[in-house]
Design a protein around this motif. Structure first.
Motif: not given
Length: 110
Positions: A49-68
Motif C-alpha cells: 500500500p505504501e509503494g502504491q501510494e508513492f508511485y501514484v503520487g510520484l507519477k499520477p499520469t503513469a501509475f494508478r490504483r486498480l479499483p476494488n
C-alpha cells in the motif's frame, strides 16, 4: 518503456518465471508480482500500500490504483509509455520484493 523491456527487467529478478495468465503475461516468483497486457501498453504491479501510494503520487499520469479489492491489495496499473526503464526497474523490484516477502510470510504460518 516497451513490453519487451519490461519482460527483460522482470525476468532478471532471481527465480522469476513467465507464463500465460488469462489475456496477459504473468511474471511470478511463487506469486505473481506483475502482469503485462496483451497489447504491451500497460502492466499491473503488486505493490505494498505504501509503494502504491508513492508511485501514484510520484507519477499520477503513469501509475494508478486498480479499483476494488485488487487495488486494496496493492495492485497498481502502469502505462508503459509514461515511464522510463529506471523507474520501471525500481517499481518492478518493489513488486518482486513484495511477492517474495508474502511467500516467506505464508510459509512461516504453514
Amino acid at each position: 518503456m516497451t513490453g519487451h523491456q519490461l519482460r527483460a527487467i522482470a525476468l532478471s529478478f532471481q527465480g522469476t518465471t513467465e507464463a500465460a495468465h488469462f489475456d496477459r503475461r504473468a511474471f511470478k516468483v511463487h506469486r505473481i508480482f506483475a502482469t503485462l497486457a496483451a497489447d504491451e501498453q500497460s502492466a499491473n504491479l503488486l505493490l505494498t500500500p505504501e509503494g502504491q501510494e508513492f508511485y501514484v503520487g510520484l507519477k499520477p499520469t503513469a501509475f494508478r490504483r486498480l479499483p476494488n479489492r485488487w487495488g486494496d491489495q496493492g495492485w497498481t496499473s502502469v502505462s508503459l509509455a509514461g515511464v522510463d526503464a529506471d523507474l520501471m526497474r525500481e517499481a518492478l523490484e518493489k513488486a518482486w520484493q513484495a511477492a517474495t516477502r508474502s511467500t516467506k510470510s505464508r510459509s512461516r504460518r504453514d
